[in-house]
Design an enzyme around this catalytic site. Structure first.
Site, PDB file in Angstrom:
ATOM      1  N   GLY A 186       0.829  -1.196   0.000  1.00 27.21           N
ATOM      2  CA  GLY A 186       0.000   0.000   0.000  1.00 27.21           C
ATOM      3  C   GLY A 186       0.861   1.242   0.000  1.00 27.21           C
ATOM      4  N   LEU A 187       0.407   2.275   0.696  1.00 25.86           N
ATOM      5  CA  LEU A 187       1.110   3.551   0.777  1.00 25.86           C
ATOM      6  C   LEU A 187       1.407   4.114  -0.610  1.00 25.86           C
ATOM      7  CD1 LEU A 187       3.642   3.107   3.703  1.00 25.86           C
ATOM      8  CD2 LEU A 187       1.508   4.365   3.690  1.00 25.86           C
ATOM      9  N   CYS A 188       0.423   4.009  -1.492  1.00 27.70           N
ATOM     10  CA  CYS A 188       0.639   4.601  -2.805  1.00 27.70           C
ATOM     11  C   CYS A 188      -0.603   5.388  -3.214  1.00 27.70           C
ATOM     12  CB  CYS A 188       1.017   3.547  -3.833  1.00 27.70           C
ATOM     13  SG  CYS A 188      -0.015   2.098  -3.790  1.00 27.70           S
ATOM     14  N   GLY A 189      -1.157   6.102  -2.273  1.00 23.04           N
ATOM     15  CA  GLY A 189      -2.274   6.972  -2.586  1.00 23.04           C
ATOM     16  C   GLY A 189      -3.501   6.194  -3.008  1.00 23.04           C
ATOM     17  N   LEU A 196      -4.109   4.719  -5.748  1.00 21.95           N
ATOM     18  CA  LEU A 196      -3.861   3.843  -6.896  1.00 21.95           C
ATOM     19  C   LEU A 196      -4.725   2.587  -6.896  1.00 21.95           C
ATOM     20  CD1 LEU A 196      -1.478   3.507  -9.221  1.00 21.95           C
ATOM     21  CD2 LEU A 196      -0.842   1.659  -7.724  1.00 21.95           C
TER      22      LEU A 196
END
Lengths: 291, 135
Positions: free
Chosen positions: A86-89, A91
């Site tokens: 995760g940690l990709c907005g 997306l």
């Protein structure tokens, strides 16, 4: 009212977070560049593949192959290319919003990337297989996925195979897109990671070639390779999207953390001054009372 | 003397690009040698060894399945895998072979079987090329 020590502690923890997000941003941008380079490295292959395809299609004339067969759509397979982490907005959220649109009963999912398979499990979608791919996708990984999709198609378990992935338009924009992989349609390959839509049609081959084996047979064996390469392209696009989305998300996080540190520092200083003033007042008023 | 431009590309990189005098390819219908001024030809190759000859020297490469486009002055090879013989790490390839064989012995689903089989072929090709060079 928090004490000065509380604020100091908070500033410290926000600073640590900012440091981490900053590091993740740098890592993501380096990885994005690598994914783009990998796509560029494949360009000679794509160019050559185009030439061979053009010559073979010109030589083969009317061409039918089990992988190009159009059938009435009863069962659809979707290759869902998501990220592992995760940690990709937004997306994966955007991607999975598209995935929900597929009909639950007639769609099987083939997942590449952990987020997609978690989603499929959570929503009780039919999951045919789960694949992984590394930070810099290897061609062998793409080949495994593509082979599996081709088997689904030829065995009649799926009448159409679509790919749902995040297309890399630029660093700031990534768009979830659906492309049809099977039944195969031969168009020119494009080896650039970009937001360009469907590939253009093949130009005609100028030269007359001798074929060994016959063009139709050659085209038949070429087609799976062509599909493998397409899947490879999709993986690269998805990876570049993921990394750039992460980069932007982490940049925002760092900026927010910096702003927060600024606000907190201001509050801290105000509080500190108020404390000093208060102490001074106490001292002077005590001195006055004594005197 | 005329030369051929030999180019070997994989999806991951351009592995080889040089002017050579002659090329031997592992065609599906048998080995074939290509000299300069060959007529335009499209053909298919299989797991095996490509030998490029230049000035009496030989440059062998291990390749996977693929396609070849031959024009009068250029041989372009399109393949899944290509490794120069000098770059083949025999130990690594041998380990990969053992690993693949062990995996094949296990119970595998169809798609796993296919990918392991492919990996096995790759490592076998590399080993063959390397061992032949030594003799």
């Amino acid at each position: 009212m928090p004490s000065t020590r509380d604020i100091r502690r908070r500033i410290k923890s926000v600073k640590n977070t900012a440091q981490i997000t900053k590091a993740m941003q740098m890592v993501a941008s380096a990885k994005m560049r690598k994914a783009q380079q990998a796509a560029l490295a494949g360009r000679p292959y794509a160019t050559l593949m185009n030439e061979v395809l053009a010559a073979a299609t010109a030589g083969a004339g009317e061409f039918t192959h089990p992988l190009t067969e159009h059938r009435p759509l009863r069962k659809r397979a979707v290759i869902l290319i998501s990220s592992d982490k995760g940690l990709c907005g937004a997306l994966n959220t955007n991607l999975l919003r598209e995935a929900v649109k597929f009909d639950k009963d007639t769609t099987v999912f083939v997942c590449a990337g952990r987020k997609g398979s978690q989603w499929a499990a959570r929503l009780k979608r039919e999951l045919a297989a789960e694949f992984t791919y590394k930070d810099i996708p290897a061609f062998a990984e793409a080949r495994a996925i593509s082979k599996f999709a081709q088997e689904l198609f030829t065995s009649g378990k799926a009448d159409q195979v679509d790919v749902l992935f995040t297309n890399f338009i630029n660093t700031l924009t990534q768009k979830p897109e659906v492309r049809t992989l099977l039944p195969g349609r031969i168009t020119a390959l494009d080896a650039e990671i970009s937001g360009k839509g469907e590939a253009k049609d093949l130009g005609q081959a100028a030269q007359e070639y001798l074929f060994e084996p016959a063009p139709a047979q050659l085209l038949g064996t070429l087609l799976p390779h062509y599909l493998n390469y397409q899947v490879f392209q999709f993986l690269l696009e998805a990876k570049a999207s993921e990394q750039s989305a992460r980069m932007v998300a982490m940049k925002n996080a760092t900026d927010n953390a910096k702003q927060l540190i600024k606000d907190l520092t201001l509050e801290y200083n105000k509080l500190r001054q108020a404390n000093i003033t208060k102490e001074l007042l106490e001292i002077t008023s005590a001195a006055m009372a004594m005197g | 003397m005329a030369t051929l431009k030999l180019e070997i590309v994989t999806p991951e990189a351009k592995v080889y690009s040089a002017d050579v005098d002659m090329v031997t390819l592992p065609g599906v219908e048998g080995e074939m040698g290509i000299f300069p001024m060959h007529i335009p030809l499209m053909t298919q190759i299989t797991h095996g060894e490509i030998i490029a000859r230049k000035g009496g020297e030989e440059f062998p490469l291990a390749v996977g399945e693929g396609f070849v486009q031959v024009t009068g002055d250029r041989v372009a090879v399109l393949t899944d895998m290509a490794i120069k013989a000098d770059d083949i790490d025999e130990q690594k390839a041998e380990e990969a072979r053992k690993r693949a064989e062990a995996r094949l012995a296990e119970k595998l689903t169809e798609e796993e079987h296919a990918s392991v089989q492919a990996a096995l072929l790759h490592s076998l090709t590399q080993l063959n090329v390397k061992r032949r060079r030594r003799q």
